[in-house]
Design an enzyme around this catalytic site. Structure first.
Site, PDB file in Angstrom:
ATOM      1  N   SER A  36       0.577  -0.770  -0.284  1.00  0.00           N
ATOM      2  CA  SER A  36      -0.101  -0.189  -0.165  1.00  0.00           C
ATOM      3  C   SER A  36       1.149   1.185   0.079  1.00  0.00           C
ATOM      4  O   SER A  36       0.854   2.140  -0.535  1.00  0.00           O
ATOM      5  CB  SER A  36      -1.088  -0.346   1.474  1.00  0.00           C
ATOM      6  OG  SER A  36      -0.090  -0.476   2.723  1.00  0.00           O
ATOM      7  N   TYR A 139      -1.257   9.466  14.798  1.00  0.00           N
ATOM      8  CA  TYR A 139      -0.020   7.975  15.072  1.00  0.00           C
ATOM      9  C   TYR A 139       1.063   8.365  15.889  1.00  0.00           C
ATOM     10  O   TYR A 139       1.457   7.192  16.475  1.00  0.00           O
ATOM     11  CB  TYR A 139       1.209   9.018  13.759  1.00  0.00           C
ATOM     12  CG  TYR A 139       2.597   7.911  13.610  1.00  0.00           C
ATOM     13  CD1 TYR A 139       2.362   7.080  13.352  1.00  0.00           C
ATOM     14  CD2 TYR A 139       3.049   9.087  13.755  1.00  0.00           C
ATOM     15  CE1 TYR A 139       3.969   6.621  12.916  1.00  0.00           C
ATOM     16  CE2 TYR A 139       5.341   8.725  13.537  1.00  0.00           C
ATOM     17  CZ  TYR A 139       5.181   6.511  13.087  1.00  0.00           C
ATOM     18  OH  TYR A 139       5.857   6.359  13.532  1.00  0.00           O
ATOM     19  N   HIS A 185       9.465  14.456   4.998  1.00  0.00           N
ATOM     20  CA  HIS A 185      10.509  14.536   5.888  1.00  0.00           C
ATOM     21  C   HIS A 185      11.336  15.998   5.224  1.00  0.00           C
ATOM     22  O   HIS A 185      12.018  15.941   3.448  1.00  0.00           O
ATOM     23  CB  HIS A 185      11.278  13.199   5.398  1.00  0.00           C
ATOM     24  CG  HIS A 185      10.783  12.114   6.748  1.00  0.00           C
ATOM     25  ND1 HIS A 185      10.727  11.100   6.404  1.00  0.00           N
ATOM     26  CD2 HIS A 185       9.462  12.243   6.969  1.00  0.00           C
ATOM     27  CE1 HIS A 185      10.038  10.007   7.689  1.00  0.00           C
ATOM     28  NE2 HIS A 185       9.286  11.088   7.732  1.00  0.00           N
ATOM     29  N   VAL A 203      10.749  27.221   5.322  1.00  0.00           N
ATOM     30  CA  VAL A 203      11.406  27.176   6.344  1.00  0.00           C
ATOM     31  C   VAL A 203       9.882  27.683   7.631  1.00  0.00           C
ATOM     32  O   VAL A 203       9.895  28.252   6.944  1.00  0.00           O
ATOM     33  CB  VAL A 203      12.509  28.248   6.396  1.00  0.00           C
ATOM     34  CG1 VAL A 203      12.963  28.179   8.304  1.00  0.00           C
ATOM     35  CG2 VAL A 203      13.910  27.502   5.670  1.00  0.00           C
ATOM     36  N   ASP A 280       5.641  21.181  15.902  1.00  0.00           N
ATOM     37  CA  ASP A 280       6.180  20.886  16.255  1.00  0.00           C
ATOM     38  C   ASP A 280       6.990  22.158  17.336  1.00  0.00           C
ATOM     39  O   ASP A 280       7.118  23.168  17.460  1.00  0.00           O
ATOM     40  CB  ASP A 280       7.025  22.271  14.461  1.00  0.00           C
ATOM     41  CG  ASP A 280       6.672  21.180  13.785  1.00  0.00           C
ATOM     42  OD1 ASP A 280       6.850  20.208  13.755  1.00  0.00           O
ATOM     43  OD2 ASP A 280       7.141  21.788  12.843  1.00  0.00           O
TER      44      ASP A 280
END
Length: 325
Positions: A36, A139, A185, A203, A280
């Protein structure tokens, strides 16, 4: 002595590299992957390939296997926020089915692909395994749930298990590199700019409390990561659930990564400053002291330029093959 291993998710980035290392060590490998998100061509040629879901692993797992290395999971943080049900089904449901299949087959050793996302916002740096776990995405929450599930299996049924919590995996090995869709990533995204596939790199925030104002992350070469999995197989002890962080212990900022890509590729990399992304943290750096002590593992490819160079070689090879097609 040669052993037989099942590698779930072995057509993916990390799983395929670990499968290659197992084969190079002389072991017999079966890769189970539903393709997948993985790629059939990433499965090492000498591995036996089974196309199927980890939820159905009982169909293939039997007592001839010495251990399972479990990578099969959905792994996009953003998607997990939009579709949490997919992540609970695939990551938790799939792992539960795998543990049941291992129990029925008498396979009593497991190495699990966990993640630094289990920690959420760090309370201190570098992060240790004893720090609080407070994932900020479905996740991370599903991976933490599987860690808890494994711990219970070890205590109740004598499973020998190691969970390896990765930080930022990068680089390439033996023709296997990152090919996420969509890509999220940093290093492969910056390399896409060098290849002319995107105009600039975003950024996200330049006002963090770091030396250059951008986020700092711990990058680990995928080959170092693979070697830790082989060591974890040897370190796993009956009834124990060992958890180890995997990182190089050094942080590199977003701008340091971009500048390294410029030097390695010799391409200009335009930047576009955007607003911070929610969730973040300013700095995510691992303490790998437990992995060093318990696995005898120390990363040997911690140089950022070397990591980028390997990823660049893989990205250019993929671009060349795409042009030929």
């Amino acid at each position: 002595m040669s052993k037989k291993y099942l590698v779930t998710g072995g057509a993916g980035y990390v799983g395929s590299v670990v499968a290659a290392h197992l084969l190079e060590a002389g072991h017999e490998v079966t890769v189970l992957d539903d393709l997948s998100t993985g790629f059939r061509e990433a499965v090492p040629a000498d591995a036996t390939f089974v196309e199927g879901r980890v939820q159905d692993s009982a169909e293939w797992l039997d007592s001839s296997y010495d251990a399972v290395l479990h990578f099969a999971a959905s792994s996009q943080v953003g998607e997990s926020v939009a579709r949490p049900e997919k992540y609970w089904d695939n990551n938790v449901g799939g792992s539960m089915a795998l543990l049941a299949a291992m129990r029925a087959a008498g396979v009593r050793k497991l190495v699990f692909s966990s993640t630094a996302a289990t920690y959420g916002e760090p309370v201190s740096t570098p992060i240790t395994e004893s720090d609080p776990t407070a994932p900020t995405s479905p996740y991370g929450a599903t991976k933490l749930a599987v860690d808890h599930m494994i711990g219970g299996e070890c205590a109740a049924h004598g499973l020998a298990a190691v969970s390896l919590r990765y930080f930022n995996v990068a680089g390439a090995y033996g023709g296997c590199g990152e090919r996420h869709d969509p890509e999220s990533h940093l290093i492969p995204l910056v390399l896409q700019v060098a290849l002319g596939r995107r105009d600039a790199i975003s950024v996200f925030g330049e006002d963090y409390p770091t030396p250059d104002g951008t986020c700092v992350r711990d990058y680990i070469h995928v080959a170092d990561l693979a070697e830790a999995h082989l060591r974890a197989l040897d370190a796993a002890a009956v009834g124990e659930h060992l958890i180890c962080n995997l990182g190089n212990g050094n942080g590199f900022s977003v701008r340091e990564v971009i500048e390294t890509v410029r030097k390695v590729t010799r391409h200009p990399i335009p930047e576009v400053v955007a607003a911070r992304r929610g969730g973040d943290p300013a700095v995510l750096v691992a303490s790998a002291a437990t992995a060093h002590e318990r696995l005898g593992w120390t990363p040997s490819r911690a140089d950022l330029a070397g990591i980028v160079a390997d990823a660049w070689a893989f990205a250019r090879r993929g671009e060349t093959e795409a042009i030929k097609e």
